[in-house]
Design an enzyme around this catalytic site. Structure first.
Site, PDB file in Angstrom:
ATOM      1  N   LYS A   1      37.187  40.140  39.632  1.00 20.97           N
ATOM      2  CA  LYS A   1      35.963  40.907  39.387  1.00 20.97           C
ATOM      3  C   LYS A   1      36.353  42.247  38.758  1.00 20.97           C
ATOM      4  CE  LYS A   1      33.535  38.194  42.826  1.00 20.97           C
ATOM      5  NZ  LYS A   1      32.874  38.112  44.146  1.00 20.97           N
TER       6      LYS A   1
ATOM      7  N   TYR B   1      55.730  23.102  42.768  1.00 18.76           N
ATOM      8  CA  TYR B   1      55.324  23.247  44.167  1.00 18.76           C
ATOM      9  C   TYR B   1      56.140  24.348  44.807  1.00 18.76           C
ATOM     10  CZ  TYR B   1      51.710  20.183  45.842  1.00 18.76           C
ATOM     11  OH  TYR B   1      50.493  19.642  46.114  1.00 18.76           O
TER      12      TYR B   1
ATOM     13  N   ARG C   1      41.192  34.356  38.209  1.00 21.07           N
ATOM     14  CA  ARG C   1      40.385  33.990  39.379  1.00 21.07           C
ATOM     15  C   ARG C   1      41.317  33.773  40.558  1.00 21.07           C
ATOM     16  NH1 ARG C   1      35.793  33.461  37.283  1.00 21.07           N
ATOM     17  NH2 ARG C   1      34.845  33.244  39.316  1.00 21.07           N
TER      18      ARG C   1
ATOM     19  N   THR D   1      38.714  39.439  45.853  1.00 26.30           N
ATOM     20  CA  THR D   1      38.974  38.556  44.731  1.00 26.30           C
ATOM     21  C   THR D   1      39.848  39.355  43.759  1.00 26.30           C
ATOM     22  OG1 THR D   1      37.073  39.377  43.503  1.00 26.30           O
ATOM     23  CG2 THR D   1      36.713  37.437  44.875  1.00 26.30           C
TER      24      THR D   1
ATOM     25  N   ASP E   1      35.813  43.314  53.048  1.00 26.64           N
ATOM     26  CA  ASP E   1      35.880  42.389  51.912  1.00 26.64           C
ATOM     27  C   ASP E   1      35.474  43.184  50.678  1.00 26.64           C
ATOM     28  OD1 ASP E   1      35.411  40.597  49.902  1.00 26.64           O
ATOM     29  OD2 ASP E   1      34.205  39.205  51.094  1.00 26.64           O
TER      30      ASP E   1
ATOM     31  N   GLU F   1      55.294  25.645  48.155  1.00 27.62           N
ATOM     32  CA  GLU F   1      54.728  25.855  49.501  1.00 27.62           C
ATOM     33  C   GLU F   1      55.652  26.733  50.330  1.00 27.62           C
ATOM     34  OE1 GLU F   1      51.952  22.029  50.585  1.00 27.62           O
ATOM     35  OE2 GLU F   1      54.113  21.767  50.601  1.00 27.62           O
TER      36      GLU F   1
END
Ligand SMILES: *Cc1c(COP(=O)(O)O)cnc(C)c1O
Length: 437
Positions: free
Chosen positions: A244, A59, A250, A241, A215, A61
């Site tokens: 691609k 974790y 991903r 992203t 975008d 965060e």
């Protein structure tokens, strides 16, 4: 010599044979088919294996403490801080900008965070008419973007006799901005084959006081590789992203040049819309970004574009209509009605898959058919270029596509016969250009 993938697979096989078997089958499928889906790619073994590491256990965060608004909510993050910092630095270097957030789990999450950072619920934003190439996170009714905000849309040129037919109507972009005064103006698409003029978008944004968000999910790799203009300095913020054309794991990425904006965006990612970052994916992003910064990536991006132009030209020779008359980037929309009125995108997708070519049905501008049927398919060259294919192969692929679609129109028996032959020919080509695992 056994590869890292072989070692992973043999471990999985004894641990969980059911899943191991399915992964092996998928691996075989990727090895033996031509991936023509414009949004997909094949990552390097290094990128793939960075994801399968102990970083998934942690974790982390918050943000690395070297950021003015940084700090973690859990102990034990010392190496994660360094990994995330390296990923951020490489992302900034790739886009020659000052701020990067590498934590979004996906492109849609990156967009959600930006909207969350820059708008209040109910605010208006402008984007392209969705069925003409936009993404669901740009205002689809069922998506957060359409549910919590008010999307208004700008069109393409729809008149056949217009020199800019099926390209963005920049005058209409300005008109929509003047009429609706959106807080955010979005450009960047999922199925638009032409170069985006970011400068014109910024002019439209400035005229109505909107923030310009680019975008670049689809074209990010072309931008980094110098095969498409950069959204900067025109865009206030860019999202993308990483899986691609960028050829990473991903995930999502947000970029900007303004500290106030960057701070708001970081807060909108965490705690605004996500919990713990996927540190194993962030490490893989860093590995992929380093690959993008190598000179070879420039050649890759250039070849993706050359291959797309060649494929579009070959299909045109075979009487397929390519929307807008061609492509400037990595993708094209094929209007199948040029070949036969009876041909739908959904049939074409199914028939081609049967013959080892994977693509997706896609609406074309002003498509009379519903989204489940469509009159078009979208084809892209990022994955086949990674595999090593070049212009001469595009003529072969176009003829395979035409043979299969013609056979499908002739009936089931002909389709079965032709697709079996084409499948064999594609297997042979795939053996000649193997994927690296
Ligand atoms: C693919 C894409 C996205 C979303 O990506 P996910 O990672 O699937 O959420 C966002 N915007 C555009 C324009 C895209 O093409």
């Amino acid at each position: 010599m056994p590869t890292a993938t072989d070692a992973v697979m043999s471990l999985l096989k004894s641990h969980d044979p059911a899943i191991a078997d399915l992964i092996a089958k998928e691996s075989e499928r990727q090895d033996t088919t031509l991936e023509l889906i414009a949004s997909e790619n094949h990552v390097s073994p290094a990128v793939m294996h960075a994801m399968g590491t102990c970083l998934t256990n942690k974790y982390a965060e918050g943000y690395p403490p070297n950021l003015p608004w940084g700090g973690r909510y859990y102990g034990g993050c010392v190496f994660h801080d360094q990994i995330e910092t390296i990923a951020r630095e490489r992302a900034k270097q790739m886009f020659a900008c000052s701020f990067a957030n590498v934590q979004p789990h996906s492109g849609a999450q990156a967009n959600q965070a930006v909207m969350h950072a820059l708008m209040e619920p109910g605010d208006t934003f402008a984007s392209l008419v969705l069925k003409d190439g936009g993404h669901l996170s740009h205002g689809m009714k069922l998506n957060f973007s359409g549910k919590f905000f008010k999307p208004v849309h700008y069109p393409l040129h729809y008149r056949k006799d217009h020199p800019e037919f099926e390209r963005i109507d920049y005058d209409a972009v300005k008109a929509v901005c003047r009429e609706h005064k959106p807080k955010l103006l979005m450009c960047g698409y999922s199925a638009y084959p032409r170069t985006i003029d970011f400068k014109k978008f910024r002019e439209a944004a400035d005229e109505c006081g909107a923030i310009l968000m680019a975008d670049v999910s689809h074209i990010a790799g072309l931008i980094v590789g110098g095969a498409h203009p950069s959204p900067f300095p025109h865009a206030h913020v860019a999202t993308t992203t990483t899986h691609k054309t960028l050829r990473g794991p991903r995930g999502g990425l947000i970029l900007s040049n303004d500290e106030e904006l960057a701070k708001k965006i970081d807060k909108a990612v965490f705690p605004g819309s996500q919990g713990g970052p996927l540190m194993h994916v962030i490490a893989a992003k860093a590995v992929a970004f380093a690959e993008c910064l190598k000179p070879e990536f420039k050649s890759y991006a250039a070849q993706v574009v050359k291959n797309a132009a060649a494929l579009a030209a070959e299909l045109t020779k075979l009487r397929y209509r390519i929307t807008s008359g061609g492509t400037d980037n990595h993708l094209m929309l094929v209007d199948l009605r040029g070949r036969s009125d009876a041909l739908t995108g959904s049939d074409a997708e199914r028939w081609l898959e049967h013959a080892a070519m994977v693509c997706n049905k896609n609406g074309i501008p002003e498509d009379p058919r519903p989204p489940k049927l469509t009159s078009g398919i979208r084809l892209g060259t990022p994955a086949i270029t990674t595999r090593g294919l070049r212009e001469p192969h595009m003529a072969t692929i176009a003829s395979w596509i035409d043979r299969v679609l013609s056979a499908g129109l002739a009936g089931e028996a002909e389709l079965a016969k032709v697709s079996a032959t084409v499948r064999d020919e594609i297997r042979a080509l795939c053996r000649e250009f193997p994927l690296t695992h």
